[in-house]
Design an enzyme around this catalytic site. Structure first.
Site, PDB file in Angstrom:
ATOM      1  N   CYS A 154     -78.229 122.979 -50.942  1.00 31.76           N
ATOM      2  CA  CYS A 154     -79.741 123.469 -51.084  1.00 31.76           C
ATOM      3  C   CYS A 154     -79.717 124.710 -51.392  1.00 31.76           C
ATOM      4  O   CYS A 154     -80.629 125.102 -52.499  1.00 31.76           O
ATOM      5  CB  CYS A 154     -80.470 123.172 -49.639  1.00 31.76           C
ATOM      6  SG  CYS A 154     -82.282 123.521 -49.542  1.00 31.76           S
TER       7      CYS A 154
ATOM      8  N   CYS B   9     -82.016 122.681 -53.793  1.00 31.58           N
ATOM      9  CA  CYS B   9     -83.417 122.958 -53.646  1.00 31.58           C
ATOM     10  C   CYS B   9     -83.806 124.469 -54.256  1.00 31.58           C
ATOM     11  O   CYS B   9     -84.949 124.334 -55.265  1.00 31.58           O
ATOM     12  CB  CYS B   9     -83.936 123.053 -52.448  1.00 31.58           C
ATOM     13  SG  CYS B   9     -82.949 121.642 -51.179  1.00 31.58           S
TER      14      CYS B   9
ATOM     15  N   LYS C 276     -83.055 125.151 -58.085  1.00 30.07           N
ATOM     16  CA  LYS C 276     -83.767 124.122 -58.637  1.00 30.07           C
ATOM     17  C   LYS C 276     -85.588 124.683 -58.667  1.00 30.07           C
ATOM     18  O   LYS C 276     -86.194 124.354 -59.891  1.00 30.07           O
ATOM     19  CB  LYS C 276     -83.566 122.732 -58.018  1.00 30.07           C
ATOM     20  CG  LYS C 276     -84.609 121.590 -58.900  1.00 30.07           C
ATOM     21  CD  LYS C 276     -86.233 121.394 -58.411  1.00 30.07           C
ATOM     22  CE  LYS C 276     -86.265 120.938 -56.878  1.00 30.07           C
ATOM     23  NZ  LYS C 276     -85.574 119.946 -56.091  1.00 30.07           N
TER      24      LYS C 276
ATOM     25  N   TYR D 235     -84.043 111.491 -58.961  1.00 28.89           N
ATOM     26  CA  TYR D 235     -84.741 113.046 -58.836  1.00 28.89           C
ATOM     27  C   TYR D 235     -84.086 113.907 -59.584  1.00 28.89           C
ATOM     28  O   TYR D 235     -84.603 114.876 -60.318  1.00 28.89           O
ATOM     29  CB  TYR D 235     -84.309 112.712 -57.327  1.00 28.89           C
ATOM     30  CG  TYR D 235     -84.934 113.812 -56.479  1.00 28.89           C
ATOM     31  CD1 TYR D 235     -85.607 113.049 -55.369  1.00 28.89           C
ATOM     32  CD2 TYR D 235     -84.847 114.898 -56.527  1.00 28.89           C
ATOM     33  CE1 TYR D 235     -86.324 114.227 -54.657  1.00 28.89           C
ATOM     34  CE2 TYR D 235     -85.089 115.926 -55.534  1.00 28.89           C
ATOM     35  CZ  TYR D 235     -86.044 115.420 -54.366  1.00 28.89           C
ATOM     36  OH  TYR D 235     -86.404 116.092 -53.702  1.00 28.89           O
TER      37      TYR D 235
ATOM     38  N   GLU E 234     -85.656 115.973 -62.841  1.00 31.59           N
ATOM     39  CA  GLU E 234     -86.166 117.511 -62.550  1.00 31.59           C
ATOM     40  C   GLU E 234     -85.423 118.417 -63.566  1.00 31.59           C
ATOM     41  O   GLU E 234     -86.056 119.280 -64.133  1.00 31.59           O
ATOM     42  CB  GLU E 234     -85.720 117.909 -61.154  1.00 31.59           C
ATOM     43  CG  GLU E 234     -86.747 117.500 -60.038  1.00 31.59           C
ATOM     44  CD  GLU E 234     -86.527 117.593 -58.768  1.00 31.59           C
ATOM     45  OE1 GLU E 234     -87.274 117.705 -57.805  1.00 31.59           O
ATOM     46  OE2 GLU E 234     -85.270 118.094 -58.589  1.00 31.59           O
TER      47      GLU E 234
ATOM     48  N   HIS F 204    -113.265 122.334 -51.474  1.00 33.10           N
ATOM     49  CA  HIS F 204    -113.629 122.460 -53.047  1.00 33.10           C
ATOM     50  C   HIS F 204    -113.406 123.911 -53.461  1.00 33.10           C
ATOM     51  O   HIS F 204    -113.821 124.618 -53.017  1.00 33.10           O
ATOM     52  CB  HIS F 204    -115.029 122.150 -53.046  1.00 33.10           C
ATOM     53  CG  HIS F 204    -115.530 121.522 -54.356  1.00 33.10           C
ATOM     54  ND1 HIS F 204    -115.041 120.696 -55.187  1.00 33.10           N
ATOM     55  CD2 HIS F 204    -116.548 122.197 -55.196  1.00 33.10           C
ATOM     56  CE1 HIS F 204    -115.644 120.777 -56.309  1.00 33.10           C
ATOM     57  NE2 HIS F 204    -116.367 121.503 -56.341  1.00 33.10           N
TER      58      HIS F 204
ATOM     59  N   GLU G  78    -108.424 117.737 -52.174  1.00 31.13           N
ATOM     60  CA  GLU G  78    -109.602 116.877 -51.842  1.00 31.13           C
ATOM     61  C   GLU G  78    -109.884 115.673 -52.365  1.00 31.13           C
ATOM     62  O   GLU G  78    -110.622 115.054 -51.985  1.00 31.13           O
ATOM     63  CB  GLU G  78    -110.867 117.924 -52.001  1.00 31.13           C
ATOM     64  CG  GLU G  78    -111.250 117.743 -53.527  1.00 31.13           C
ATOM     65  CD  GLU G  78    -112.568 118.805 -53.788  1.00 31.13           C
ATOM     66  OE1 GLU G  78    -113.445 118.594 -52.948  1.00 31.13           O
ATOM     67  OE2 GLU G  78    -112.768 119.479 -54.881  1.00 31.13           O
TER      68      GLU G  78
END
Ligand code: FAD
Ligand code: NA7
Length: 486
Positions: free
Chosen positions: A53, A58, A61, A195, A199, A462, A467
């Site tokens: 990671c 992670c 990346k 994945y 990516e 908002h 939302e």
């Protein structure tokens, strides 16, 4: 009296899972020794403590993803009135790599200091079983040494696979190399559409390199089909090329130094070839069980992974496994960390809490990101039946997309729910900006039993894109157009 074993816990692997487990165990008073060693890639890449990671997953990346998003943002900035000359803007690959690597080095350092402070002993060596309670190792080519431990936790993770074709390891690289690659990738072929493949293709394309993804079957197998196809369309719109139902057969270095890749379309049976500067294998990962000498401990494996029960115990009761090395669990860093920590608490702090692997949220960091939690539509249909689920969906237009006239074609979200009662939500899916940030909070809600009724009674913030989840009014069943009117 004298302890029966040298340690209470030996951890094999100092990545997300192993470090979390070791640190938590020490907090509960256990004597812990952690082994971590990184074998270099065929291209010669190595890295420090902390596992995939931090070093080749992670973290780098996300940084490359950010670099690529900033490239898009520069063009948008002009529309917003910034006086930047956006003609011919180009990233400096070497500078990017240096920045990424110096961040990683600082994390390696902090990790080491943390282990020292917490009094987790750390040995930079591979560890392997000699018997169920004994681990053998050697430091820097020195003599073989042994330690014994009451418990052993295997947290060795995995490494990228290479396809069994000529030139694959000699000329190709993987995600283990790309984040420290010392030359510009140039025209790149990414093989694999999971994945990692998608990516990587996206940040390379975003940084300005011509990028092609070779897809063996479908993109993002295992994810929701509609969302995966939308993501592919979003990538195509940004100029990522796809070679469908195609597998590579050979990589060769040409006289000019570039790489000739031969491949075959498994549908049309047509053979073809093309030339690239970089070939990146992203065809999945294999568990690192080979060097563990597991037969000496009698631990059962399946494919290249370790089989565990709900307590992460292997068939040998005092030997456990956590993280990517476990068979049939999501390969994600927070999963590795939490399961490691919970295991240590059960072993040394009297806890009974088990790791809950259900409804783990995840994000694919493409330029419009895709994040989801819970079931895909296919999974919901399979488990509940088509007649018992309702899918709420909609396209939406992020406010900030209007001024730069950014494409909103792929901004889409859906909620998969039970059809009866308050309509318990089974899965949430979102493609758009900062998808991980959007889904993380909803993941906690889903774990707390979120219903459509509650979701639609939640007042939105908002103007955000998150939302949109509070305004999902159109069901697929209604056949109404999910496109926004304005
Ligand atoms: P690892 O982190 O791989 O650690 C295992 C360690 O053990 C390694 O250092 C290894 O060298 C060492 N080791 C192996 N064998 C031995 C031995 N015999 N003795 C001693 N040491 C040994 N996850 C996310 O959650 N989000 C993301 O965005 C994300 N992005 C990713 C991007 C990429 C390109 C990749 C490859 C992965 C990504 N992941 C992501 C997955 C994540 O990195 C892993 O799930 C996580 O690192 C698994 O942790 P682990 O502790 O099981 O294994
Ligand atoms: P995945 O998700 O297993 O994806 C591997 C991809 O590579 C997938 O598209 C495969 O196609 C393809 N593949 C596999 N073998 C080959 C060969 N031999 N030739 C061509 N293409 C192939 O692995 P990732 O590395 O992307 O991700 C693993 C985890 O790491 C992920 O869960 C993240 O959490 C981090 P297929 O669908 O099998 O036809």
């Amino acid at each position: 009296g004298k302890a029966k074993y040298d340690y209470d816990l030996v951890v094999l692997g100092g990545g997300s899972a192993g470090l979390a487990c070791g640190k938590e165990a020490v907090d509960s008073g256990a004597r812990v020794l952690c082994f971590d060693y990184v074998k270099s890639t065929p291209a010669g890449t190595k890295w420090g403590l902390g596992g995939t990671c931090v070093n080749v997953g992670c973290i780098p990346k996300k940084l490359m993803h950010q670099a690529s998003l900033l490239g898009e943002a520069v063009h948008e900035a002009v529309a917003y009135g910034w006086n930047v000359n956006d003609q011919n803007i180009k990233p400096d690959w070497k500078k990017l790599v240096n920045s990424v690597q110096s961040h990683i080095k600082s994390v390696n350092w902090v990790t080491r200091v943390d282990l020292r402070d917490k009094k987790v002993e750390y040995v930079n060596s591979m560890g392997a079983f000699v018997d169920p309670h004994t681990i053998e190792y050697s430091v820097k080519g020195g003599p073989k040494q042994r330690v014994s431990s009451e418990y052993v936790v295997v947290a060795v993770g995995g490494r990228p696979r290479y396809p069994p074709i000529l030139g694959a390891t000699e000329f190709g690289i993987t995600s283990d190399d790309i984040f420290s690659y010392d030359k510009e990738p140039g025209r790149t072929l990414v093989v694999g559409a999971g994945y990692v493949g998608l990516e990587s293709a996206c940040f390379l394309k975003g940084l300005g390199y011509d990028t092609t993804v070779m897809v063996r079957s479908i993109v993002l197998r295992g994810f929701d089909r509609q969302m995966s196809e939308l993501l592919e369309a979003m990538m195509s719109e940004r100029g990522v090329k796809f070679l469908h139902t195609t597998i590579p057969s050979l990589v060769e270095r040409q006289g000019d130094g570039r790489l000739l890749v031969k491949y075959r379309n498994t549908t049309t049976k047509k053979e073809d070839s093309d030339t690239f500067d970089t070939v990146l294998w992203a065809i999945g990962r294999k568990g690192l069980i080979e060097d563990l000498n597991l037969p000496a401990a009698g631990v059962q494996t399946k494919n290249d992974k370790i089989v565990v029960d709900a307590t992460e115990a292997t068939n040998v009761p005092h030997i456990f496994a956590v993280g990517d090395i476990i068979y049939g669990r999501p390969e994600l860093s927070p999963v590795a960390i939490l399961s490691g920590r919970l295991l240590a608490r059960r072993l040394f702090a009297g806890s009974k809490q088990l790791m809950d692997y259900a409804d783990v949220a995840t994000t694919v960091f493409t330029p419009l990101e895709y994040s989801c939690v819970g079931m895909s539509e296919e999974m919901a249909i399979q488990t509940h039946g088509q007649d018992n689920i309702e899918v709420f969906h909609g396209y939406y237009k992020p406010t900030e997309f209007f001024i730069p006239q950014k494409s909103v074609r792929h901004c889409y979200l859906k909620a998969v729910a039970e059809i009866t009662g308050d309509q318990k939500i089974l899965g949430l899916h979102y493609i758009g900006p900062v998808a991980g940030e959007v889904i993380q909070g909803f993941a906690a809600a889903l774990k707390s039993g979120l219903t459509v009724k509650t979701l639609l009674n939640t007042v939105g913030i908002h103007p955000t894109t998150a939302e949109e989840f509070t305004r999902l009014s159109i069901t697929k069943r209604s056949g109404r157009d999910p496109k926004p009117s304005s």
